[in-house]
Structure formats: C-alpha cells, structure tokens
Design an enzyme around this catalytic site. Sequence first.
Site, mmCIF file in Angstrom:
data_model
loop_
_atom_site.group_PDB
_atom_site.id
_atom_site.type_symbol
_atom_site.label_atom_id
_atom_site.label_comp_id
_atom_site.label_asym_id
_atom_site.label_seq_id
_atom_site.Cartn_x
_atom_site.Cartn_y
_atom_site.Cartn_z
ATOM 1 N N SER A 147 0.834 -1.204 0.000
ATOM 2 C CA SER A 147 0.000 0.000 0.000
ATOM 3 C C SER A 147 0.877 1.266 0.000
ATOM 4 C CB SER A 147 -0.950 -0.058 1.209
ATOM 5 O OG SER A 147 -1.966 0.889 1.073
ATOM 6 N N ASP A 224 -10.095 -5.430 -3.242
ATOM 7 C CA ASP A 224 -9.428 -4.438 -2.396
ATOM 8 C C ASP A 224 -10.309 -3.202 -2.303
ATOM 9 O OD1 ASP A 224 -7.752 -2.287 -1.553
ATOM 10 O OD2 ASP A 224 -6.000 -3.444 -2.163
ATOM 11 N N HIS A 257 -7.433 -5.854 0.945
ATOM 12 C CA HIS A 257 -6.232 -5.049 1.184
ATOM 13 C C HIS A 257 -5.458 -5.512 2.433
ATOM 14 C CE1 HIS A 257 -4.061 -1.395 0.088
ATOM 15 N NE2 HIS A 257 -3.986 -1.048 1.353
#
Lengths: 278, 278
Positions: A147, A224, A257
């Site tokens: 991320s 995600d 995620h």
Amino acid sequence: MKYVELETHQSFGGQQKRFRHWSVTLDCEMSYSVYLPPDYRNTTLPILYWLSGLTCNDQNFVTKAGAQKYAAELGIILVVPDTSPRGDIIPDAPSYDLGQGASFYVNATQEPWKQNYQMFDYISIELPKLIKRQFKSNGRQSIAGHSMGGHGALMFALKHPGRFCSVSAFAPIVNPMQVPFGRKAFYHYLGDSKETWQVYDSCFLMEHYIDQPFPILIDQGTKDEFLLKQLKPEILETVALKKNWPFQLRWQKDYDHSYFFVSSFIRDHLLFHYRYLK
Amino acid sequence: MKYVELETHQSFGGQQKRFRHWSVTLDCEMSYSVYLPPDYRNTTLPILYWLSGLTCNDQNFVTKAGAQKYAAELGIILVVPDTSPRGDIIPDAPSYDLGQGASFYVNATQEPWKQNYQMFDYISIELPKLIKRQFKSNGRQSIAGHSMGGHGALMFALKHPGRFCSVSAFAPIVNPMQVPFGRKAFYHYLGDSKETWQVYDSCFLMEHYIDQPFPILIDQGTKDEFLLKQLKPEILETVALKKNWPFQLRWQKDYDHSYFFVSSFIRDHLLFHYRYLK
C-alpha cells in the site's frame, strides 16, 4: 538512548529481532525490526527491505505476513522500518492518513512536519548506514512494500537506480499525485507545488527513468476496498508497457487489502526477489 | 443480536471469517473465527479447534500463526473461539491471568464469575452445536492450543473420550493444580476444594483415563519464560509414559513462548492432525 535491542525471538531457526535507536534525520527515537535467517552466522546474505502501509509500524509485517519461513529457507535478511517518526512531541493529525504512521516516505518541506518528517532521507541514507554497521550482508538488496509502503518501495527504487536488484509491492499506491491519499499527504507535507510532488510519484518517475530498469512484481486483490479510488495499478502498468519494463501486475481474485492478502502471496514475492538477489 | 458475520477475507484460496453470536451459556455476545479451505465448497472436511492462551482473543492465532496455508493445503477447517466471556458488564480482574482473556476453560462455581464464566460448557456443547448448524464437515475433529489453550485442548480431549482424533499443544499448562497460573485461577473460579480442581487438570485426568487413548503432540521451547514455573510438560510426559500413551514431547531449542514459536511449528501440528483426521 544509543542503540538498544528491544526483543529477540527464535523464528524458523533464525532470529526475529527488534531494535530502538536515535535517528538524527528524524530527530526522534525509532524502532525497526530485522529477521536474521539461520545461515546468517555462517555466510553473508542479501537484504530485503519491507516498507509498511498506513497505520502500521515495524511490527505488522513481522507478526502477520509469515515471511520468516521463506526468508529462512532462501537465506534473505529482512529489514522492516517504521512508517513515520514517532513520539508524543512529534507532530500528528487526527486522521489515519496523515502524520504518525502516514509519512508517505517523503522529506517534508512544510510546517509543522518538516523538522521530523524526513523519511525519504531516513530510509535512503540513515537506516542503510545503520544496517551496514550492525549486520553483515553480501551487499545485494531488494525492496518491497504494501500500500503506502508499495509506493515507497517503487519510489525508492526509481529514485536510486542500481541500488535494488528487484522491487515488489502488494496493492501499492502507484500514482500518489492523482489519488486522494497521496494528494492530501503531499499537500500537507510538500505544499501545493506539483513539481515537488512529482519526484515522489512512481508513475512520473518511471516515465522519466533513463537508467537500467529493474524487475517489478505487483500483486493486487480484486476485492481491495481501496482499488478504484486510491491504487489503480494499471496506470503504472501502462507506463511500464510503454517503456518495455520487466514488469508483472497480477490480479488476485477476491483478495482484499489486508495482511490475509499479503500472507497468501509473500512466498511468491520472496522467491521473486531471490531470483535476482542470489 | 442473533448471528452476524463480522469479517471475511480471502486467504490462501479459502476464506478467513469472523462471527459474532449470542451465547446462552455465557450470557453475553461472543466472537469466533473460522477458516474455510478452498475445498470447503466441493466436499466435506474435518475440523481442527484451536484454543488460545492468556490475553488472547480469537484473532491472535488467525493473524499470527500462519496456519491457513497448511489448512488450505490439507483441507482442514479451523475453528478459533475466544478465551473467555467478554464485555463491559462481564466480571473482570486487573491482572492478565484472571477474568476476561483468562477463563482457563472451566465452569466457574464462585462469585462473581459463575454467571458468565462457563467456558467448559461453551466449548464442549454450545459452540460445537453452533458450528454444526453453520458449517458442513465430515464429522471428524481434533483440537490444539497454546499455553492456557494447550491446557484447554488436552483437558477437553481427556474429558471427552472418542470425540477428538488427535490433540496437540504448544507450551501447554499441563498441571494447572500445581502451578501459580492454574492455582490462582482455580481458586477464584472454583473455590478451595481440590476435588473440583482435579477434573480440569490434564495430569490428573490422564492418570485416571480408562478409555482408548488418542495421539498427543506437544512442542515446548527451551527458552520459554514460563517453562520452569508454569508449564513443566515433563510431568505429563511421565504420566504418559506410565500409561503407555501415544505421546510425543519435542523440546525446541531456543524458542520462547510467543507466536514466533507457534508459527515456526504450526505446519508440523497440522500435518500431525491430518494423519489422524483423514
């Protein structure tokens, strides 16, 4: 406070350690974690740096990703820094996407951030020097992240041609200039001039990259929750295609995620890096 | 509050889920976690229950042990309950080894615990019924746990002959009647009569067990900070030897009490259970 070993745990025949040190660059105490594989004593090994995402510190990856098993088997040292300066007197913001845990790995130029939020220099210069002083290695290194840390991994590699053998990312923020997380952070840390933003944007950096390219692997979950608004890895893929870059973007069906996603594919990432580190 | 799915995450091709339900036995809301392997949709699979240790809830094992990879490969459903009743109005104690997060899996008989702290019945009766209603399985099951949860796993299996195909534990409290953790908890939950303590003590239970024995695997780290005062697995080993029990105690050099220890050997435990579950 000089340099303290906070913890050491036997893990997959090697040792998971955590340290605390005074950072001159960030003007505060910092923690970082290191995994030393079983072979560390007998030989020199390569290093994989891991950069974490928003809200994380150096412990999330260490406790949740399950990377130690593969680092042990392949003989790769893992170095995991924190994601920002830390402490009661360090500037912070109430939202999780700005301030502590959310440095975006830039050198801030704006108040109240600029005194401490110099994470680009910390990760580029101070931490590698410290690692070199404390641990032996064979000098080969790669970088990976998740991320905001995926943004960091790509961006550091693109800013330091020749330094990293390979780069990988899980659900990276590839184009921070164009997405809400990045725009907010860059505005507060860097001011409103887009020219100061560009040099931390992987899409811009790859577009203008003129050195030898390095292999990139990106995994992205199709479920995600940040995919459509914040991540958009296909933008970097388009640049990579145009530049004929050794680049693989894998869409992982139904993954989100979380670290459940990271742990499911961390083996592939370590094997990928091993190919270029050995 | 009836029955709520709190989370679902794709993990190693299967799904890591978390649920919340009203427990009649404990008179409070409870959370538990379940991992469904990729094969869950196509066939019926066995179940491995995991019981966690002091301070843990149903999330520690799920996020830190890395068991999903092997559960996915071997086709084993993982069921992970919380370690005690929970909530603002549930009795608690300031120390980490009593009250919430520290049920020791007994049915309390003493005030203020007895209304809610009925974890023996919750794990023995209510939760298996709920699991049977919510998930299909092939009816075969095993049980494992860590520390206080290792005590739980051994104790539940010894109290329910024929129910579990195999039992394993990491650093279990095998003889709670004789060690400070167990004596404190049993005194508060059960009063001062040793006869009410015995029926939750794995050493006593194995000594007096008359049914068909089941295979037991125990891993114990040699640098475990609780080894000498609280764990002493050699006491159970002595009973097992006397009873000619299928029992293996493995001493793992340099490992401590943490999830770094559990994650290093969880693969062996899932393979061990797989042998008896298939």
